[in-house]
Design an enzyme around this catalytic site. Structure first.
Site, PDB file in Angstrom:
ATOM      1  N   HIS A 110       0.668   1.678  -4.034  1.00 56.62           N
ATOM      2  CA  HIS A 110      -0.407   1.512  -3.044  1.00 56.62           C
ATOM      3  C   HIS A 110      -1.593   2.383  -3.456  1.00 56.62           C
ATOM      4  CE1 HIS A 110      -2.235   0.700   0.835  1.00 56.62           C
ATOM      5  NE2 HIS A 110      -2.494   1.988   0.948  1.00 56.62           N
ATOM      6  N   ASP A 146       3.872  -0.169   4.046  1.00 54.74           N
ATOM      7  CA  ASP A 146       3.529   1.027   3.238  1.00 54.74           C
ATOM      8  C   ASP A 146       4.089   2.299   3.853  1.00 54.74           C
ATOM      9  OD1 ASP A 146       0.285  -0.467   2.691  1.00 54.74           O
ATOM     10  OD2 ASP A 146       2.113  -0.608   1.471  1.00 54.74           O
TER      11      ASP A 146
HETATM   12  C1  GRF Z   1      -3.371  -2.286  -7.147  1.00 56.82           C
HETATM   13  O1  GRF Z   1      -4.273  -1.221  -6.950  1.00 56.82           O
HETATM   14  C2  GRF Z   1      -2.354  -2.290  -6.042  1.00 56.82           C
HETATM   15  O2  GRF Z   1      -1.972  -1.005  -5.593  1.00 56.82           O
HETATM   16  C3  GRF Z   1      -3.123  -2.988  -4.954  1.00 56.82           C
HETATM   17  O3  GRF Z   1      -3.833  -4.027  -5.605  1.00 56.82           O
HETATM   18  C4  GRF Z   1      -4.038  -3.630  -6.959  1.00 56.82           C
HETATM   19  C5  GRF Z   1      -3.393  -4.673  -7.821  1.00 56.82           C
HETATM   20  O4  GRF Z   1      -3.937  -4.533  -9.076  1.00 56.82           O
HETATM   21  N1  GRF Z   1      -2.224  -3.527  -3.953  1.00 56.82           N
HETATM   22  P1  GRF Z   1      -3.312  -5.379 -10.303  1.00 56.82           P
HETATM   23  O5  GRF Z   1      -3.074  -6.799  -9.785  1.00 56.82           O
HETATM   24  O6  GRF Z   1      -2.024  -4.707 -10.688  1.00 56.82           O
HETATM   25  O7  GRF Z   1      -4.369  -5.296 -11.362  1.00 56.82           O
END
Ligand code: GRF
Length: 201
Positions: A110, A146
């Site tokens: 998160h 979360d």
């Molecule tokens: C990450 O920052 C995750 O924590 C959030 O969305 C983003 C996803 O990034 N939920 P990716 O798809 O891994 O590039």
């Protein structure tokens, strides 16, 4: 350890895991056996296909109820017999059946320092609040949003000139390396969860 990764977007967290495993397939202690998503046409699925991995898509709108979607996601994931499920930017809340099947083995990342700023807009909310530091949290998924036991966190400073995209990109740099480090440790050393504590021997 066998990992099923779940994605909803660009999949850069997934890519970081794929690159770490490819760099040390024996030593890392885990391999991704399949990638699931809640939507089509995302870079996360292209990254999986480029890595030669099986993929599946479970879209909420393809099911009459949320529970039926949850069952479909559970069955699709279970088919690959994962030891760990890694939610790498997966933007859906898994339901009771998924938790019953994989509870205690679902790792989520998160982009905020939980318990601050949970939910789908953690970066935007932190920026709006005016915090001076934020970061990312890798935690086990429980039946809340979360709210599960925290495994690791990384701190990222907020800059005056930050907008959401710039701050999120800087968070993701820390997040990707934190996720790779944590998943490898869990896979190699095992772990136990005692209340809100995660013990990795
Ligand atoms: C990450 O920052 C995750 O924590 C959030 O969305 C983003 C996803 O990034 N939920 P990716 O798809 O891994 O590039």
């Amino acid at each position: 350890a066998r990992i099923v990764a779940l994605v909803s977007g660009s999949g850069t967290n997934l890519q970081a895991l794929l690159d770490a495993i490819a760099a040390d397939p024996e030593g890392y202690g885990a391999r991704i056996v399949a990638v699931g998503a809640d939507r089509d046409g995302i870079a996360g699925l292209e990254r999986a296909e480029r890595a030669g991995l099986p993929t599946f898509v479970c879209r909420v709108k393809d099911h009459a109820t949320r529970e039926e979607w949850d069952s479909a996601l559970t069955e699709a994931t279970a088919a690959y017999e994962p030891d760990l499920v890694v939610s790498a930017g997966f933007m859906k809340i898994v339901g009771k059946e998924f938790l019953a099947r994989f509870g205690g083995r679902i790792v989520n990342t998160h982009p905020a320092l939980l318990p601050s700023f949970p939910g789908a807009h953690g970066v935007r909310d932190a920026l709006a609040y005016g915090v001076k530091v934020t970061g990312c949290t890798v935690h086990f998924v429980d039946d809340g949003v979360d709210t599960g036991p925290i495994i690791a966190q990384g701190v990222v400073e907020v800059r005056d000139e930050d907008d959401e995209a710039a701050l999120h990109e800087r968070i993701k740099e820390v997040e990707r390396s934190l996720l790779v480090e944590v998943v490898g440790r869990l896979a190699r050393h095992g772990y136990r969860i005692e209340g809100r504590k995660v013990i990795i021997p």
